[in-house]
Design a protein around this motif. Sequence first.
Motif, PDB file in Angstrom:
ATOM      1  N   GLU A 195      -7.068 -10.018  -2.612  1.00 24.29           N
ATOM      2  CA  GLU A 195      -6.305  -8.868  -2.113  1.00 24.29           C
ATOM      3  C   GLU A 195      -5.420  -8.330  -3.228  1.00 24.29           C
ATOM      4  O   GLU A 195      -4.825  -9.091  -4.002  1.00 24.29           O
ATOM      5  CB  GLU A 195      -5.459  -9.290  -0.912  1.00 24.29           C
ATOM      6  CG  GLU A 195      -4.742  -8.126  -0.235  1.00 24.29           C
ATOM      7  CD  GLU A 195      -3.969  -8.556   0.985  1.00 24.29           C
ATOM      8  OE1 GLU A 195      -3.161  -7.753   1.492  1.00 24.29           O
ATOM      9  OE2 GLU A 195      -4.153  -9.708   1.442  1.00 24.29           O
ATOM     10  N   SER A 196      -5.290  -7.010  -3.278  1.00 19.94           N
ATOM     11  CA  SER A 196      -4.533  -6.369  -4.348  1.00 19.94           C
ATOM     12  C   SER A 196      -3.035  -6.516  -4.133  1.00 19.94           C
ATOM     13  O   SER A 196      -2.524  -6.231  -3.054  1.00 19.94           O
ATOM     14  CB  SER A 196      -4.893  -4.879  -4.424  1.00 19.94           C
ATOM     15  OG  SER A 196      -4.083  -4.224  -5.379  1.00 19.94           O
ATOM     16  N   PRO A 197      -2.276  -6.972  -5.146  1.00 21.66           N
ATOM     17  CA  PRO A 197      -0.811  -6.993  -5.056  1.00 21.66           C
ATOM     18  C   PRO A 197      -0.267  -5.571  -4.935  1.00 21.66           C
ATOM     19  O   PRO A 197      -0.840  -4.626  -5.490  1.00 21.66           O
ATOM     20  CB  PRO A 197      -0.374  -7.655  -6.359  1.00 21.66           C
ATOM     21  CG  PRO A 197      -1.575  -8.357  -6.880  1.00 21.66           C
ATOM     22  CD  PRO A 197      -2.745  -7.561  -6.422  1.00 21.66           C
ATOM     23  N   TRP A 198       0.831  -5.427  -4.224  1.00 21.07           N
ATOM     24  CA  TRP A 198       1.364  -4.085  -3.978  1.00 21.07           C
ATOM     25  C   TRP A 198       1.752  -3.379  -5.277  1.00 21.07           C
ATOM     26  O   TRP A 198       1.678  -2.152  -5.378  1.00 21.07           O
ATOM     27  CB  TRP A 198       2.577  -4.163  -3.047  1.00 21.07           C
ATOM     28  CG  TRP A 198       3.761  -4.866  -3.658  1.00 21.07           C
ATOM     29  CD1 TRP A 198       4.072  -6.171  -3.588  1.00 21.07           C
ATOM     30  CD2 TRP A 198       4.786  -4.253  -4.456  1.00 21.07           C
ATOM     31  NE1 TRP A 198       5.219  -6.463  -4.287  1.00 21.07           N
ATOM     32  CE2 TRP A 198       5.686  -5.281  -4.824  1.00 21.07           C
ATOM     33  CE3 TRP A 198       5.036  -2.953  -4.873  1.00 21.07           C
ATOM     34  CZ2 TRP A 198       6.812  -5.045  -5.610  1.00 21.07           C
ATOM     35  CZ3 TRP A 198       6.160  -2.715  -5.657  1.00 21.07           C
ATOM     36  CH2 TRP A 198       7.037  -3.761  -6.026  1.00 21.07           C
ATOM     37  N   ALA A 199       2.164  -4.142  -6.323  1.00 20.31           N
ATOM     38  CA  ALA A 199       2.628  -3.527  -7.567  1.00 20.31           C
ATOM     39  C   ALA A 199       1.517  -2.789  -8.304  1.00 20.31           C
ATOM     40  O   ALA A 199       1.786  -1.850  -9.062  1.00 20.31           O
ATOM     41  CB  ALA A 199       3.240  -4.593  -8.473  1.00 20.31           C
ATOM     42  N   VAL A 200       0.247  -3.184  -8.083  1.00 24.50           N
ATOM     43  CA  VAL A 200      -0.852  -2.560  -8.805  1.00 24.50           C
ATOM     44  C   VAL A 200      -1.829  -1.884  -7.849  1.00 24.50           C
ATOM     45  O   VAL A 200      -2.927  -1.505  -8.266  1.00 24.50           O
ATOM     46  CB  VAL A 200      -1.593  -3.597  -9.670  1.00 24.50           C
ATOM     47  CG1 VAL A 200      -0.672  -4.158 -10.745  1.00 24.50           C
ATOM     48  CG2 VAL A 200      -2.173  -4.713  -8.830  1.00 24.50           C
ATOM     49  N   ASP A 201      -1.456  -1.729  -6.597  1.00 26.94           N
ATOM     50  CA  ASP A 201      -2.383  -1.179  -5.607  1.00 26.94           C
ATOM     51  C   ASP A 201      -2.835   0.230  -5.965  1.00 26.94           C
ATOM     52  O   ASP A 201      -4.017   0.570  -5.823  1.00 26.94           O
ATOM     53  CB  ASP A 201      -1.711  -1.190  -4.230  1.00 26.94           C
ATOM     54  CG  ASP A 201      -2.710  -0.929  -3.115  1.00 26.94           C
ATOM     55  OD1 ASP A 201      -3.716  -1.657  -3.055  1.00 26.94           O
ATOM     56  OD2 ASP A 201      -2.495   0.028  -2.344  1.00 26.94           O
ATOM     57  N   VAL A 202      -1.919   1.047  -6.470  1.00 31.84           N
ATOM     58  CA  VAL A 202      -2.272   2.430  -6.845  1.00 31.84           C
ATOM     59  C   VAL A 202      -3.248   2.427  -8.013  1.00 31.84           C
ATOM     60  O   VAL A 202      -4.231   3.185  -8.029  1.00 31.84           O
ATOM     61  CB  VAL A 202      -1.002   3.229  -7.201  1.00 31.84           C
ATOM     62  CG1 VAL A 202      -1.373   4.633  -7.692  1.00 31.84           C
ATOM     63  CG2 VAL A 202      -0.068   3.317  -6.005  1.00 31.84           C
ATOM     64  N   TYR A 203      -2.992   1.568  -9.009  1.00 29.31           N
ATOM     65  CA  TYR A 203      -3.900   1.476 -10.155  1.00 29.31           C
ATOM     66  C   TYR A 203      -5.298   1.048  -9.706  1.00 29.31           C
ATOM     67  O   TYR A 203      -6.311   1.609 -10.148  1.00 29.31           O
ATOM     68  CB  TYR A 203      -3.375   0.454 -11.174  1.00 29.31           C
ATOM     69  CG  TYR A 203      -2.114   0.834 -11.887  1.00 29.31           C
ATOM     70  CD1 TYR A 203      -2.123   1.791 -12.894  1.00 29.31           C
ATOM     71  CD2 TYR A 203      -0.908   0.213 -11.583  1.00 29.31           C
ATOM     72  CE1 TYR A 203      -0.959   2.136 -13.569  1.00 29.31           C
ATOM     73  CE2 TYR A 203       0.257   0.549 -12.249  1.00 29.31           C
ATOM     74  CZ  TYR A 203       0.222   1.508 -13.246  1.00 29.31           C
ATOM     75  OH  TYR A 203       1.378   1.842 -13.904  1.00 29.31           O
ATOM     76  N   VAL A 204      -5.369   0.065  -8.830  1.00 34.45           N
ATOM     77  CA  VAL A 204      -6.654  -0.484  -8.416  1.00 34.45           C
ATOM     78  C   VAL A 204      -7.486   0.555  -7.671  1.00 34.45           C
ATOM     79  O   VAL A 204      -8.709   0.676  -7.890  1.00 34.45           O
ATOM     80  CB  VAL A 204      -6.443  -1.740  -7.544  1.00 34.45           C
ATOM     81  CG1 VAL A 204      -7.762  -2.206  -6.944  1.00 34.45           C
ATOM     82  CG2 VAL A 204      -5.811  -2.852  -8.366  1.00 34.45           C
TER      83      VAL A 204
END
Length: 327
Positions: A247-256
């Motif tokens: 699962e994507s961490p919230w800090a990099v969710d936009v990048y992912v």
Amino acid sequence: MDRIFGGKCLNVEMQLNTKLYGNQEWAHLYFGLTIRQVWKFARHIIENIKPPVLTIELNKPFWIMEARGNFTVMSAWDYFQRRREPNTVFRNIWVKGLPFKIAFFMWKVIIKVWTVQVVPRLKPVFHALPSIIVWELWKRRNCYKHGDVITVTKVIWELPEHDCVKINTDGASRGNPGRSSIGFAIRDSEGDMRYARGKEIQEVTNIEAEANVILEAVKHCVQYGYFNILIQTDSLLMKNVVDGTWESPWAVDVYVEEIKEYMRSCNCRISHIMREVNKLADYLANYALDNGDYEAHNFAQLETQGKRIVNTDKMQCPYLRIIVDMI
């Protein structure tokens, strides 16, 4: 009988017999002297400078190794025993406490391997070979004595498939968060470099820097028409997040999300590699922090260290990954 007049060596008796009567101006022309003065000098030489007698010792030998000048066997022995300053490598081989068999083996390996005639590009490999052999022997000795506490594996930067480009990415953050940078390099199936970039970014964490560089790299490839892409990162977290395993961490969710959007527009895959074979991207990221932003569109524009890494990877030279298990 010889005499020096004004730096010229002249046999007075011969000159007087042959030239005095033929040309009486020779002495004046040679020395600025009159005939009377020449005769005066010649008479003075004959009367005051006596020839040596047989009892006088003309040449006496001196032995420079002794202060008194006398030859001794001990001084000759000391002279022949002198050695030049030993080579640094040999000084480290022939050390006290090291068994003679091991020292002799190391000496034979180094002499044979370092003097073998090979093409220039393989010389660094042969120069490193003795160290690898000795390290393997030392590792095996420790394994026998202490157990398997050290693991050494060989890793190689592999060439991408035909008509495919490989992107090596790396993000750096000194302080986590702190001064941050990204670095990525694009190489083709021959191992030749197509593009390299090192850039300082805003202060972020390590994981944000890793996400940022993957996004920048895949965006550049799509914009310049590369549609068969292999992304390699030494961040296992980002690899598993991008391919959906974790699962994507919230800090990099936009990048992912943006990375996945670009990947859907082309044939793009992502894989994890060891940091030992990700040296070029790591070098570019750290270069940006130390020296400023950096960009190269071909091999010739790379710095010396970057060229060395590209050539090493292209020749498929292995790197050693050493893991020490604490017991």
